[in-house]
Motif scaffolding. Structure first.
Motif, PDB file in Angstrom:
ATOM      1  N   TYR A  99      -4.483  -1.803  -6.127  1.00 35.66           N
ATOM      2  CA  TYR A  99      -4.378  -0.709  -5.560  1.00 35.66           C
ATOM      3  C   TYR A  99      -4.552   0.462  -6.770  1.00 35.66           C
ATOM      4  N   LYS A 100      -4.019   0.444  -7.836  1.00 41.53           N
ATOM      5  CA  LYS A 100      -4.205   1.125  -8.967  1.00 41.53           C
ATOM      6  C   LYS A 100      -5.708   1.328  -9.297  1.00 41.53           C
ATOM      7  N   LYS A 101      -6.712   0.231  -9.288  1.00 34.44           N
ATOM      8  CA  LYS A 101      -7.741   0.273  -9.780  1.00 34.44           C
ATOM      9  C   LYS A 101      -8.710   1.090  -8.799  1.00 34.44           C
ATOM     10  N   ILE A 102      -8.497   0.997  -7.506  1.00 40.25           N
ATOM     11  CA  ILE A 102      -9.030   1.905  -6.812  1.00 40.25           C
ATOM     12  C   ILE A 102      -8.599   3.406  -6.529  1.00 40.25           C
ATOM     13  N   GLU A 103      -7.370   3.567  -7.180  1.00 38.46           N
ATOM     14  CA  GLU A 103      -6.780   5.041  -7.116  1.00 38.46           C
ATOM     15  C   GLU A 103      -6.409   5.234  -5.566  1.00 38.46           C
ATOM     16  N   ALA A 104      -5.763   4.132  -5.051  1.00 42.68           N
ATOM     17  CA  ALA A 104      -5.444   4.400  -3.639  1.00 42.68           C
ATOM     18  C   ALA A 104      -4.312   5.581  -3.469  1.00 42.68           C
ATOM     19  N   TRP A 105      -3.301   5.778  -4.551  1.00 46.19           N
ATOM     20  CA  TRP A 105      -2.487   6.890  -4.729  1.00 46.19           C
ATOM     21  C   TRP A 105      -2.879   8.210  -5.199  1.00 46.19           C
ATOM     22  N   PRO A 106      -2.603   9.025  -4.340  1.00 46.97           N
ATOM     23  CA  PRO A 106      -3.143  10.716  -4.944  1.00 46.97           C
ATOM     24  C   PRO A 106      -2.137  10.966  -5.931  1.00 46.97           C
ATOM     25  N   THR A 107      -2.395  12.265  -6.629  1.00 48.39           N
ATOM     26  CA  THR A 107      -1.716  12.652  -7.719  1.00 48.39           C
ATOM     27  C   THR A 107      -1.130  14.136  -6.859  1.00 48.39           C
ATOM     28  N   PHE A 109       0.701  -1.258   0.000  1.00 50.90           N
ATOM     29  CA  PHE A 109       0.002  -0.014  -0.026  1.00 50.90           C
ATOM     30  C   PHE A 109       0.943   1.101  -0.093  1.00 50.90           C
ATOM     31  N   TYR A 110       2.087   1.141   0.589  1.00 53.12           N
ATOM     32  CA  TYR A 110       3.084   2.265   0.628  1.00 53.12           C
ATOM     33  C   TYR A 110       4.072   2.119  -0.502  1.00 53.12           C
ATOM     34  N   ALA A 111       3.859   1.649  -1.593  1.00 51.95           N
ATOM     35  CA  ALA A 111       4.685   1.374  -2.544  1.00 51.95           C
ATOM     36  C   ALA A 111       5.722   2.564  -3.009  1.00 51.95           C
ATOM     37  N   PRO A 112       5.112   3.944  -3.032  1.00 50.21           N
ATOM     38  CA  PRO A 112       5.898   4.987  -3.381  1.00 50.21           C
ATOM     39  C   PRO A 112       7.109   5.085  -2.534  1.00 50.21           C
ATOM     40  N   LEU A 113       6.727   4.684  -1.131  1.00 52.67           N
ATOM     41  CA  LEU A 113       7.683   5.058  -0.098  1.00 52.67           C
ATOM     42  C   LEU A 113       9.018   4.041  -0.589  1.00 52.67           C
ATOM     43  N   TYR A 114       8.803   2.864  -0.497  1.00 55.33           N
ATOM     44  CA  TYR A 114       9.937   1.856  -0.963  1.00 55.33           C
ATOM     45  C   TYR A 114      10.519   1.893  -2.455  1.00 55.33           C
ATOM     46  N   LEU A 153       0.266  10.355   1.491  1.00 54.50           N
ATOM     47  CA  LEU A 153       0.852   9.283   0.688  1.00 54.50           C
ATOM     48  C   LEU A 153      -0.379   8.531  -0.174  1.00 54.50           C
ATOM     49  N   THR A 154      -1.610   8.036   0.915  1.00 52.06           N
ATOM     50  CA  THR A 154      -2.695   7.410   0.182  1.00 52.06           C
ATOM     51  C   THR A 154      -3.775   8.147   0.543  1.00 52.06           C
ATOM     52  N   GLN A 155      -4.961   7.721  -0.226  1.00 54.84           N
ATOM     53  CA  GLN A 155      -6.079   8.523  -0.392  1.00 54.84           C
ATOM     54  C   GLN A 155      -7.361   7.544  -0.377  1.00 54.84           C
ATOM     55  N   LYS A 156      -7.027   6.326  -0.254  1.00 52.63           N
ATOM     56  CA  LYS A 156      -8.128   5.305   0.065  1.00 52.63           C
ATOM     57  C   LYS A 156      -7.730   4.329   1.269  1.00 52.63           C
ATOM     58  N   ASP A 157      -8.691   3.651   1.623  1.00 53.25           N
ATOM     59  CA  ASP A 157      -8.411   2.661   2.772  1.00 53.25           C
ATOM     60  C   ASP A 157      -7.664   1.478   2.022  1.00 53.25           C
ATOM     61  N   GLY A 158      -6.717   0.972   2.389  1.00 54.29           N
ATOM     62  CA  GLY A 158      -6.097   0.105   1.468  1.00 54.29           C
ATOM     63  C   GLY A 158      -6.141  -1.487   2.218  1.00 54.29           C
ATOM     64  N   SER A 159      -7.270  -1.812   2.938  1.00 54.72           N
ATOM     65  CA  SER A 159      -7.470  -2.898   3.360  1.00 54.72           C
ATOM     66  C   SER A 159      -8.509  -3.712   2.595  1.00 54.72           C
ATOM     67  N   PHE A 160      -8.547  -4.959   2.762  1.00 54.57           N
ATOM     68  CA  PHE A 160      -9.477  -5.756   1.977  1.00 54.57           C
ATOM     69  C   PHE A 160     -10.310  -6.881   3.116  1.00 54.57           C
ATOM     70  N   LEU A 161     -11.491  -7.187   2.487  1.00 50.94           N
ATOM     71  CA  LEU A 161     -12.370  -7.702   3.499  1.00 50.94           C
ATOM     72  C   LEU A 161     -11.954  -9.438   3.090  1.00 50.94           C
ATOM     73  N   LEU A 162     -11.777 -10.202   4.098  1.00 51.96           N
ATOM     74  CA  LEU A 162     -11.498 -11.620   3.739  1.00 51.96           C
ATOM     75  C   LEU A 162     -12.428 -12.407   4.639  1.00 51.96           C
ATOM     76  N   GLY A 163     -13.116 -13.509   3.844  1.00 52.64           N
ATOM     77  CA  GLY A 163     -14.004 -14.376   4.635  1.00 52.64           C
ATOM     78  C   GLY A 163     -13.298 -15.852   4.533  1.00 52.64           C
ATOM     79  N   ARG A 164     -14.199 -16.827   4.998  1.00 49.11           N
ATOM     80  CA  ARG A 164     -13.418 -18.181   5.174  1.00 49.11           C
ATOM     81  C   ARG A 164     -13.791 -18.795   4.076  1.00 49.11           C
ATOM     82  N   GLU A 165     -14.732 -18.480   2.894  1.00 50.50           N
ATOM     83  CA  GLU A 165     -15.362 -19.050   1.716  1.00 50.50           C
ATOM     84  C   GLU A 165     -15.013 -18.211   0.487  1.00 50.50           C
TER      85      GLU A 165
END
Length: 333
Positions: free
Chosen positions: A283-291, A37-42, A105-117
């Motif tokens: 992350y690009k799909k949700i525009e996680a990183w601002p311009t 999620f913090y790709a620009p930093l690395y 650095l980011t403008q969206k929540d970077g987490s994903f919801l995981l279920g068991r199925e």
């Protein structure tokens, strides 16, 4: 209404009082988690953008915004990468040398919801009667999750306090062990950042069913901050740091994920190139990183709204945007 504060004494007890390396060109940065999620930093580090500015940047991982803030207050770090909500808590508590956010650095929540199925037709109403491991109370991941669920018409409770609520969110699990508790068999769902989410799915121990960032509003989710005293003392170094981040952010927004993956593999040795590309695409799909690295007053207002909805700000609260956000660094980049 009770403010979910980061108690100053509690924060200072989280980390020892160690001084930052006093080398003239060095900056120590504490990140809230190690994530793609913090790709620009690395990328700024791995492509030598910090070197180009004459800086030596050491990155340390201190899981959770409370621990990042502890690093700043104990002088273990010069820069914190965390949600701006932490700076609001500290300012509201009356800390004189509070943290100021100088670049987003980011403008969206970077987490994903995981279920068991696996669930290719997931809808949020399927969460009724379920428990989600959501993170630390008062932290951005948990507050954004609550806001999103409420926007979907669901009622929520924390730690089973209201048996009549639609969804139970667990806030009793430390941020850095959430996925471990989930894969050990507890609860129905968990939120996770990348690459953890994809790795859990690859192991068949959980499956991504939704992107919190895609479904939640835009806001200054993570930002770089420094204490007021550090900001004044290290202004020139912070300008150089931000210039390197801006160069990296521009690259991330311009280049394709395959090209970017080659600059990130050394920072994520447990992830395959295929996995890194997939995560970057998501992350690009949700525009996680601002311009832009600027934290606008309107986006900060969205953050405050989410905090109010989570009952983490008192009714008497008035915006502290002018105090905890500055454009004096970004404007000189």
């Amino acid at each position: 209404m009770k403010l979910k504060k980061l108690s100053l004494l509690l924060i200072l007890s989280l980390l020892p009082f160690t001084s930052c390396n006093k080398k003239e060109n060095k900056l120590v940065l504490a990140e809230v988690t190690h994530s793609l999620f913090y790709a620009p930093l690395y990328i700024a580090q791995n492509k030598g953008y910090f070197d180009d500015e004459g800086l030596e940047v050491e990155i340390i991982t201190t899981p959770g915004a409370d621990k990042v803030m502890a690093s700043l207050l104990s002088s273990s770090a010069d820069i914190g990468l965390m949600g701006p909500e932490a700076s609001i808590y500290i300012y509201e508590e009356g800390q004189k040398n509070y943290a100021i956010n100088f670049a987003q650095l980011t403008q969206k929540d970077g987490s994903f919801l995981l279920g068991r199925e696996k669930d290719s037709s997931f809808t949020y109403d399927k969460l009724k009667g379920k428990t989600i491991i959501g993170g630390r109370l008062g932290g951005m991941p948990e507050m954004t999750l609550e806001y999103l669920l409420k926007s979907k018409g669901l009622t929520i409770t924390r730690n089973n306090k209201d048996k009549e609520a639609d969804v139970n969110i667990r806030t009793d699990v430390s941020f850095d062990v959430m996925t471990g508790v989930f894969t050990a068999g507890e609860s129905d769902y968990v939120t996770a950042f990348e690459p953890n989410a994809s790795q859990i799915q690859e192991l068949g121990k959980g499956y991504i069913v939704a992107s919190i960032g895609q479904d939640a509003p835009s806001l200054p989710y993570t930002a770089f901050s420094s204490l007021k005293s550090t900001l004044n003392k290290n202004k020139e170094k912070l300008i150089k740091f931000t210039r390197a981040i801006k160069k990296s952010l521009d690259l991330v927004n311009k280049e394709n994920s395959e090209t970017l993956s080659s600059y990130l593999s050394s920072s994520f040795p447990s992830s395959s190139i295929k996995e890194i590309i997939s995560v970057l695409d998501n992350y690009k799909k949700i525009e996680a990183w601002p311009t832009s690295l600027n934290l606008s007053s309107s986006s900060f207002a969205s953050l405050e709204t989410i905090m109010k909805e989570a009952n983490q700000l008192p009714s008497s609260y008035t915006s502290c945007y002018e105090q905890v956000v500055t454009d004096k660094i970004v404007s000189l980049v």
